[in-house]
Design a protein around this motif. Structure first.
Motif, mmCIF file in Angstrom:
data_model
loop_
_atom_site.group_PDB
_atom_site.id
_atom_site.type_symbol
_atom_site.label_atom_id
_atom_site.label_comp_id
_atom_site.label_asym_id
_atom_site.label_seq_id
_atom_site.Cartn_x
_atom_site.Cartn_y
_atom_site.Cartn_z
ATOM 1 N N VAL A 124 0.852 -1.190 0.000
ATOM 2 C CA VAL A 124 0.000 0.000 0.000
ATOM 3 C C VAL A 124 0.887 1.238 0.000
ATOM 4 O O VAL A 124 2.075 1.172 0.328
ATOM 5 N N SER A 125 0.311 2.362 -0.351
ATOM 6 C CA SER A 125 1.018 3.643 -0.328
ATOM 7 C C SER A 125 0.606 4.422 0.910
ATOM 8 O O SER A 125 -0.391 4.107 1.564
ATOM 9 N N GLY A 126 1.392 5.446 1.235
ATOM 10 C CA GLY A 126 1.053 6.321 2.340
ATOM 11 C C GLY A 126 1.458 5.804 3.706
ATOM 12 O O GLY A 126 1.161 6.447 4.720
ATOM 13 N N ALA A 127 2.123 4.656 3.776
ATOM 14 C CA ALA A 127 2.564 4.090 5.052
ATOM 15 C C ALA A 127 4.085 3.993 5.053
ATOM 16 O O ALA A 127 4.736 4.057 4.011
ATOM 17 N N THR A 128 4.658 3.824 6.239
ATOM 18 C CA THR A 128 6.096 3.619 6.387
ATOM 19 C C THR A 128 6.312 2.220 6.944
ATOM 20 O O THR A 128 5.850 1.916 8.057
ATOM 21 N N TYR A 129 7.002 1.363 6.174
ATOM 22 C CA TYR A 129 7.129 -0.039 6.567
ATOM 23 C C TYR A 129 8.200 -0.726 5.738
ATOM 24 O O TYR A 129 8.654 -0.213 4.711
ATOM 25 N N ASP A 130 8.590 -1.914 6.185
ATOM 26 C CA ASP A 130 9.315 -2.833 5.319
ATOM 27 C C ASP A 130 8.556 -4.145 5.249
ATOM 28 O O ASP A 130 7.785 -4.495 6.151
ATOM 29 N N ALA A 131 8.731 -4.843 4.133
ATOM 30 C CA ALA A 131 8.197 -6.194 3.947
ATOM 31 C C ALA A 131 9.388 -7.138 4.003
ATOM 32 O O ALA A 131 10.262 -7.095 3.132
ATOM 33 N N ALA A 132 9.451 -7.976 5.042
ATOM 34 C CA ALA A 132 10.674 -8.732 5.322
ATOM 35 C C ALA A 132 10.399 -10.220 5.464
ATOM 36 O O ALA A 132 9.430 -10.629 6.107
ATOM 37 N N TYR A 133 11.279 -10.999 4.856
ATOM 38 C CA TYR A 133 11.328 -12.449 5.022
ATOM 39 C C TYR A 133 12.423 -12.722 6.041
ATOM 40 O O TYR A 133 13.594 -12.419 5.798
ATOM 41 N N ASP A 134 12.052 -13.229 7.208
ATOM 42 C CA ASP A 134 12.984 -13.396 8.319
ATOM 43 C C ASP A 134 13.378 -14.855 8.504
ATOM 44 O O ASP A 134 12.512 -15.738 8.502
ATOM 45 N N ILE A 135 14.677 -15.085 8.701
ATOM 46 C CA ILE A 135 15.211 -16.422 8.941
ATOM 47 C C ILE A 135 15.995 -16.364 10.248
ATOM 48 O O ILE A 135 16.915 -15.562 10.386
ATOM 49 N N ALA A 230 7.525 -14.465 7.440
ATOM 50 C CA ALA A 230 7.313 -13.419 6.437
ATOM 51 C C ALA A 230 6.248 -12.465 6.946
ATOM 52 O O ALA A 230 5.177 -12.899 7.394
ATOM 53 N N GLY A 231 6.553 -11.169 6.901
ATOM 54 C CA GLY A 231 5.575 -10.198 7.388
ATOM 55 C C GLY A 231 6.033 -8.778 7.173
ATOM 56 O O GLY A 231 6.903 -8.492 6.337
ATOM 57 N N PHE A 232 5.455 -7.873 7.956
ATOM 58 C CA PHE A 232 5.695 -6.440 7.790
ATOM 59 C C PHE A 232 6.151 -5.826 9.108
ATOM 60 O O PHE A 232 5.676 -6.191 10.177
ATOM 61 N N GLU A 233 7.073 -4.853 8.994
ATOM 62 C CA GLU A 233 7.449 -4.019 10.123
ATOM 63 C C GLU A 233 6.937 -2.612 9.839
ATOM 64 O O GLU A 233 7.575 -1.852 9.102
ATOM 65 N N PRO A 234 5.808 -2.228 10.400
ATOM 66 C CA PRO A 234 5.306 -0.865 10.182
ATOM 67 C C PRO A 234 5.848 0.118 11.219
ATOM 68 O O PRO A 234 5.996 -0.216 12.390
ATOM 69 N N TRP A 235 6.155 1.309 10.748
ATOM 70 C CA TRP A 235 6.461 2.432 11.628
ATOM 71 C C TRP A 235 5.247 3.355 11.749
ATOM 72 O O TRP A 235 5.024 3.949 12.779
ATOM 73 N N GLN A 236 4.498 3.444 10.655
ATOM 74 C CA GLN A 236 3.299 4.282 10.642
ATOM 75 C C GLN A 236 2.341 3.746 9.586
ATOM 76 O O GLN A 236 2.743 3.467 8.460
ATOM 77 N N GLY A 237 1.072 3.596 9.938
ATOM 78 C CA GLY A 237 0.081 3.096 8.993
ATOM 79 C C GLY A 237 0.287 1.624 8.679
ATOM 80 O O GLY A 237 0.905 0.887 9.440
ATOM 81 N N GLY A 238 -0.270 1.209 7.540
ATOM 82 C CA GLY A 238 -0.084 -0.171 7.109
ATOM 83 C C GLY A 238 -1.351 -0.941 6.857
ATOM 84 O O GLY A 238 -1.287 -2.117 6.463
ATOM 85 N N VAL A 239 -2.513 -0.318 7.073
ATOM 86 C CA VAL A 239 -3.765 -1.022 6.801
ATOM 87 C C VAL A 239 -3.824 -1.396 5.320
ATOM 88 O O VAL A 239 -3.579 -0.568 4.443
ATOM 89 N N GLY A 240 -4.097 -2.653 5.040
ATOM 90 C CA GLY A 240 -4.140 -3.153 3.668
ATOM 91 C C GLY A 240 -2.917 -3.943 3.264
ATOM 92 O O GLY A 240 -2.950 -4.687 2.268
ATOM 93 N N LEU A 241 -1.820 -3.796 3.998
ATOM 94 C CA LEU A 241 -0.658 -4.638 3.735
ATOM 95 C C LEU A 241 -1.038 -6.098 3.967
ATOM 96 O O LEU A 241 -1.730 -6.419 4.931
ATOM 97 N N ALA A 242 -0.558 -6.970 3.081
ATOM 98 C CA ALA A 242 -0.973 -8.369 3.194
ATOM 99 C C ALA A 242 0.074 -9.314 2.624
ATOM 100 O O ALA A 242 0.760 -8.995 1.645
ATOM 101 N N VAL A 243 0.207 -10.441 3.276
ATOM 102 C CA VAL A 243 0.841 -11.617 2.681
ATOM 103 C C VAL A 243 -0.285 -12.429 2.079
ATOM 104 O O VAL A 243 -1.098 -13.012 2.803
ATOM 105 N N THR A 244 -0.386 -12.426 0.765
ATOM 106 C CA THR A 244 -1.509 -13.095 0.116
ATOM 107 C C THR A 244 -1.279 -14.593 -0.057
ATOM 108 O O THR A 244 -2.239 -15.355 -0.163
ATOM 109 N N SER A 245 -0.012 -15.014 -0.083
ATOM 110 C CA SER A 245 0.297 -16.445 -0.114
ATOM 111 C C SER A 245 1.693 -16.661 0.445
ATOM 112 O O SER A 245 2.564 -15.792 0.321
ATOM 113 N N PHE A 246 1.899 -17.819 1.081
ATOM 114 C CA PHE A 246 3.168 -18.140 1.724
ATOM 115 C C PHE A 246 3.355 -19.647 1.684
ATOM 116 O O PHE A 246 2.449 -20.413 2.009
ATOM 117 N N SER A 247 4.529 -20.060 1.250
ATOM 118 C CA SER A 247 4.864 -21.485 1.232
ATOM 119 C C SER A 247 6.326 -21.638 1.608
ATOM 120 O O SER A 247 7.186 -20.954 1.041
#
Length: 390
Positions: A124-135, A230-247
């Motif tokens: 999504v736009s207008g938010a501050t975040y990263d989308a991270a795959y964590d191991i 797998a997920g998101f680290e939001p600093w501000q906002g983030g509604v609508g961010l999604a992991v739509t599939s994960f394997s």
């Protein structure tokens, strides 16, 4: 940027919390809303979806679906020079005693033959975040508490945020180019792989990133893989961010060899090829050293050290020596073999960064304990030749 532990004291907080719609460890058969701070549910009888709101008291809610999750409410706000507010995620493996159904993790790295992964995101736009795959990895088969090594694969970032530590070079993994960052948040070491542009979906072998981390000296084949998230680290906002599939699978049936590391590239783009000899530089070879603290806390610190060959001859094999101020003790290092006797430190090249052509640079780093105020060493010598401090 320092970052506190994502799920600190999660076990105790889970016991005291209230989970919306499901109980911890339940199996979600339909969309399930979770607003509890550390609430979680199982999807597909294989993965765990967790809210993991560790950095704020503000409300956060996620919707667990049959294939992933989305953020439906996120009221927390954090300054971009600090830690994010949460890490809502989906994972396989074990996280603070919460293990996904049927997982074979923790498992030693040397037993893994492949770790096929697939992820799709909605940004999504207008938010501050990263989308991270964590191991996550640890020297022991740990199922509770913080692990010693975190690998973060940043597939997207929005806003003025950056990974922990500082950039140490670039590499190519899974057919893509990544900027590599390295540092510590005071709880664990972190290596981050940052994509140059947003990745909406990706299929890859997570073992490539584990092996690259091993080749940098951060772990060994005897360490244990404990979870992949797998997920998101939001600093501000983030509604609508999604992991739509994960394997994510972790396959065994073979051994994971320790290959000779390939040449890396410094942040300035100068190649640092594998050495062919181990001869010292000629007498009088000039050099500079830049010693940069990347994180300092009450009883510890991390530093990055950059060495530049300012002479006219190639250096084949290097040993940087210096004295640490009182109260400092090296505990672990990367991209160099660092030893300490009393206050005297010796940092020797590893097999992939020992050759320095005229004008070329290389970097290494380490973490240490600290008693008193942090101060930097005052003088350095490379192969017995004094270097200028910059």
């Amino acid at each position: 940027m320092r970052r506190p532990l994502r799920a600190i004291a999660a076990a105790g907080l889970l016991a005291a919390g209230t989970i919306v719609a499901v109980a911890l460890g339940g199996n979600a058969s339909a969309d399930t809303q979770i607003c509890d701070q550390f609430g979680s549910t199982v999807i597909g009888n294989k993965y765990v979806v967790q809210n993991n709101r560790w950095g704020t008291t503000a409300t956060q809610c996620i919707n667990a679906t049959a294939t992933g999750f989305s953020i439906t409410r996120q009221d927390g706000v954090s300054p971009t020079n600090g830690a994010p507010v949460s890490y809502p995620s989906i994972f396989a493996g074990c996280h603070y005693t919460n293990c996904s159904p049927g997982t074979n993790m923790p498992i030693q790295v040397k037993s893994i033959s492949s770790a096929p992964a697939s992820i799709s995101w909605n940004y999504v736009s207008g938010a501050t975040y990263d989308a991270a795959y964590d191991i996550w990895l640890d020297p022991t088969p740990k199922k509770d508490g913080v692990n010693q090594m975190e690998i973060m694969i940043w597939m997207n970032r929005q806003g003025t945020i950056q990974p922990i530590g500082s950039p140490v070079g670039n590499t190519t993994l899974a057919g893509r180019s990544w900027e590599v960052w390295r540092g510590s948040n005071g709880q664990n070491n972190v290596i981050s792989y940052v994509a140059s542009s947003p990745i909406p979906s990706m299929s890859f072998d997570a073992l490539e990133f584990i092996n690259d981390t091993r080749n940098r000296g951060a772990i060994t084949n005897d360490w244990y893989l404990t979870s992949i998230q797998a997920g998101f680290e939001p600093w501000q906002g983030g509604v609508g961010l999604a992991v739509t599939s994960f394997s994510q699978d972790v396959r065994t049936g073979g051994t994971n060899p320790s290959p000779t590391p390939s040449p890396t590239t410094s942040p300035t783009g100068n190649p640092t090829p594998s050495p062919t000899t181990s001869t010292p530089p000629p007498a009088g070879t000039a050099c500079t050293v830049k010693y940069t603290p990347t994180s300092v806390w009450n009883n510890g610190y991390t530093v990055d050290v950059a060495i530049t060959n300012k002479g006219s001859s190639t250096i084949n094999g290097w040993n940087l020596t210096y004295n640490l101020p009182a109260g400092q003790q090296v505990t672990n290092s990367w991209s160099a073999t660092v030893t300490q006797s009393g206050s005297a430190v010796s940092a020797r090249n590893v097999d992939y960064n020992g050759t320095l052509a005229p004008g070329a640079s290389t970097t290494f780093g380490y973490q240490g304990t600290l008693s008193g105020a942090f101060t930097a060493p005052s003088a350095f010598a490379l192969n017995g030749v004094n270097c200028a401090k910059v």
